[in-house]
Scaffold this active site. Structure first.
Site, short mmCIF file in Angstrom:
data_model
loop_
_atom_site.label_atom_id
_atom_site.label_comp_id
_atom_site.label_asym_id
_atom_site.label_seq_id
_atom_site.Cartn_x
_atom_site.Cartn_y
_atom_site.Cartn_z
N ARG A 111 -0.89 -8.93 13.51
CA ARG A 111 -1.24 -8.06 12.55
C ARG A 111 -1.96 -8.70 11.38
NH1 ARG A 111 4.09 -4.87 11.72
NH2 ARG A 111 2.96 -3.82 9.61
N ARG A 126 10.91 -0.40 11.34
CA ARG A 126 9.74 0.00 12.53
C ARG A 126 9.80 -1.29 13.55
NH1 ARG A 126 4.57 0.14 8.71
NH2 ARG A 126 3.70 -0.88 10.48
N ARG A 143 -9.82 0.48 8.65
CA ARG A 143 -9.69 -0.88 8.97
C ARG A 143 -10.54 -1.70 9.65
NH1 ARG A 143 -3.53 0.21 8.69
NH2 ARG A 143 -2.59 -1.80 9.41
N ARG A 185 11.35 -5.24 5.13
CA ARG A 185 10.94 -3.83 4.96
C ARG A 185 11.95 -2.99 5.62
NH1 ARG A 185 4.92 -1.97 5.39
NH2 ARG A 185 5.01 -2.93 7.37
N LYS A 212 0.86 -1.10 0.13
CA LYS A 212 0.13 0.18 -0.11
C LYS A 212 0.83 1.23 0.02
CE LYS A 212 -1.85 -1.31 4.08
NZ LYS A 212 -1.60 -2.56 4.41
#
Ligand code: ADP
Ligand code: ADP
Ligand code: ZN
Length: 216
Positions: free
Chosen positions: A172, A161, A88, A127, A13
């Site tokens: 998640r 992160r 969400r 990431r 995203k």
């Protein structure tokens, strides 16, 4: 142009929002980024959100709806925006409908980015971003051209992160399937859901999105 990007953590995203921003001259509104900024600044919202985010659970609907409602009124949203990571939950989607009606704004599209769960852990744990300009990278899928140097700004510091670890990703993903996936039938029933294959190469995903948005 006003869009929602829907997809699990690691679906791409943020990566695609950055590209669409440049192509359509609209802003990316990432509730995750806004919440991380609030945590870093130690605001009241940040203090409430921190532990929830570290556990991989969802922050309360009231907090994120309030953040988005204020943000959409800023002058830079006039030309349009991409909602990345919001809504969400069904309650957030319903609050968004009401908010847009009140502000006399209309959504152009809701784009679902489909990626199998098996790929997501690797996407998220690999990431990282440039600490200076925020450009996104991946340990295997998207490395800088020169090792350790940001393509975009030339700096050499990167960050990861706190919640991008295998354990938190599992929570998640569960939150996505339980609380966010019900938005797919919700938007399908309204007739504005479109789907792209988020497992294709990054450039091909961008092309597919531009084609379905009518600006190939
Ligand atoms: P999201 O915002 O949905 O959580 P990101 O855009 O941050 O996801 O992407 C997660 C990671 O996967 C990033 O490291 C990114 O470079 C990488 N990535 C994004 N899209 C693709 C893709 N189509 N193929 C392979 N890797 C991708
Ligand atoms: P990802 O890019 O991996 O999808 P985000 O950056 O969007 O992750 O979100 C990180 C965390 O911030 C989420 O796990 C959740 O705790 C919180 N968060 C972000 N957006 C929302 C939202 N719309 N509602 C509730 N919590 C949110
Ligand atoms: Zn950079």
């Amino acid at each position: 142009m006003r869009l929602i990007l829907l997809g699990p953590p690691g679906a791409g995203k943020g990566t695609q929002a950055q590209r669409l921003m440049d192509a359509y001259n609209i802003v990316q509104l990432s509730t995750g980024d806004m919440l991380r900024a609030a945590v870093a600044a130690g605001t009241e919202v940040g203090l409430r959100a921190r532990a929830v985010m570290e556990a991989g659970d969802l922050v309360s609907d009231d907090i994120v709806v309030g953040i988005i409602s204020d943000r959409v009124d800023e002058p830079d949203c006039k030309n349009g925006f991409i909602l990345d990571g919001f809504p969400r939950t069904l309650a957030q989607a319903e609050a968004l409908e009401l908010m847009l009606t009140e502000k006399k704004l209309r959504l152009d599209a809701v784009i679902e980015m489909q990626v199998d769960d098996g790929l997501l852990i690797d996407r998220v744990t690999g990431r990282y971003t440039c600490a200076n300009c925020g450009a996104g990278y991946h340990d295997k899928n998207l490395k800088p051209k020169v090792d350790g140097v940001c393509d975009n700004c030339g700096r050499t510091e990167f960050s990861r992160r706190a919640d991008d670890n295998a354990e938190t990703v599992a929570s998640r993903l569960q939150a996505y399937h339980e609380q966010t996936a019900p938005l797919l039938p919700f938007y399908r029933a309204k007739g504005n859901l479109q789907t792209v294959d988020g497992m294709a190469d990054i450039d091909d995903v961008t092309k597919a999105m531009r084609t379905l948005l009518g600006v190939g």
